[in-house]
Design a protein around this motif. Structure first.
Motif, PDB file in Angstrom:
ATOM      1  N   ILE A 216       0.838  -1.206   0.000  1.00  0.00           N
ATOM      2  CA  ILE A 216       0.000   0.000   0.000  1.00  0.00           C
ATOM      3  C   ILE A 216       0.870   1.253   0.000  1.00  0.00           C
ATOM      4  CG2 ILE A 216      -1.612   1.348   1.408  1.00  0.00           C
ATOM      5  CD1 ILE A 216      -2.937  -1.324   2.158  1.00  0.00           C
ATOM      6  N   SER A 217       1.969   1.228   0.750  1.00  0.00           N
ATOM      7  CA  SER A 217       2.859   2.387   0.730  1.00  0.00           C
ATOM      8  C   SER A 217       3.506   2.558  -0.644  1.00  0.00           C
ATOM      9  CB  SER A 217       3.923   2.279   1.818  1.00  0.00           C
ATOM     10  OG  SER A 217       4.774   1.178   1.569  1.00  0.00           O
ATOM     11  N   GLY A 218       3.755   1.464  -1.351  1.00  0.00           N
ATOM     12  CA  GLY A 218       4.267   1.560  -2.712  1.00  0.00           C
ATOM     13  C   GLY A 218       3.266   2.214  -3.650  1.00  0.00           C
ATOM     14  N   PHE A 219       1.982   1.885  -3.496  1.00  0.00           N
ATOM     15  CA  PHE A 219       0.957   2.530  -4.315  1.00  0.00           C
ATOM     16  C   PHE A 219       0.814   4.016  -3.962  1.00  0.00           C
ATOM     17  CE2 PHE A 219      -0.728  -1.824  -5.114  1.00  0.00           C
ATOM     18  CZ  PHE A 219      -0.670  -1.768  -6.498  1.00  0.00           C
ATOM     19  N   VAL A 220       0.987   4.361  -2.688  1.00  0.00           N
ATOM     20  CA  VAL A 220       0.942   5.769  -2.292  1.00  0.00           C
ATOM     21  C   VAL A 220       2.111   6.518  -2.924  1.00  0.00           C
ATOM     22  CG1 VAL A 220       1.182   7.338  -0.328  1.00  0.00           C
ATOM     23  CG2 VAL A 220      -0.355   5.382  -0.183  1.00  0.00           C
ATOM     24  N   ILE A 221       3.282   5.912  -2.944  1.00  0.00           N
ATOM     25  CA  ILE A 221       4.443   6.541  -3.578  1.00  0.00           C
ATOM     26  C   ILE A 221       4.183   6.753  -5.066  1.00  0.00           C
ATOM     27  CG2 ILE A 221       6.866   6.173  -4.219  1.00  0.00           C
ATOM     28  CD1 ILE A 221       7.201   4.764  -1.490  1.00  0.00           C
ATOM     29  N   GLU A 222       3.572   5.768  -5.738  1.00  0.00           N
ATOM     30  CA  GLU A 222       3.237   5.927  -7.157  1.00  0.00           C
ATOM     31  C   GLU A 222       2.246   7.071  -7.360  1.00  0.00           C
ATOM     32  OE1 GLU A 222       4.493   4.441  -9.842  1.00  0.00           O
ATOM     33  OE2 GLU A 222       5.870   3.335  -8.570  1.00  0.00           O
TER      34      GLU A 222
END
Length: 70
Positions: free
Chosen positions: A52-58
């Motif tokens: 989820i944090s990876g999607f937030v970064i994207e």
């Protein structure tokens, strides 16, 4: 003439690459779980939080607007 500017700047692409790396790391963390069907801490808690944090970064990489040089 035509002004052919790219949609994103260099920093946007760097943030996107970091986001993809974080996403990959999150999915890799989920595969490390030794519990059956991934029902341990790594598969149910830590891995999804990292993904989820990876999607937030994207999302941030897409919306980030570089400040113009003055």
């Amino acid at each position: 003439m035509s002004n052919n500017k790219l949609a994103f700047s260099k920093i946007n692409y760097i943030i996107m690459i970091v986001g993809v790396c974080v996403l990959t790391l999150g999915f890799f963390i989920m595969t490390l779980d030794t519990e059956p069907y991934g029902f341990g801490f790594l598969g149910l808690t830590l891995g999804p939080i990292v993904v989820i944090s990876g999607f937030v970064i994207e999302f941030v990489a897409i919306l980030y607007k570089a400040k113009p040089n003055q």
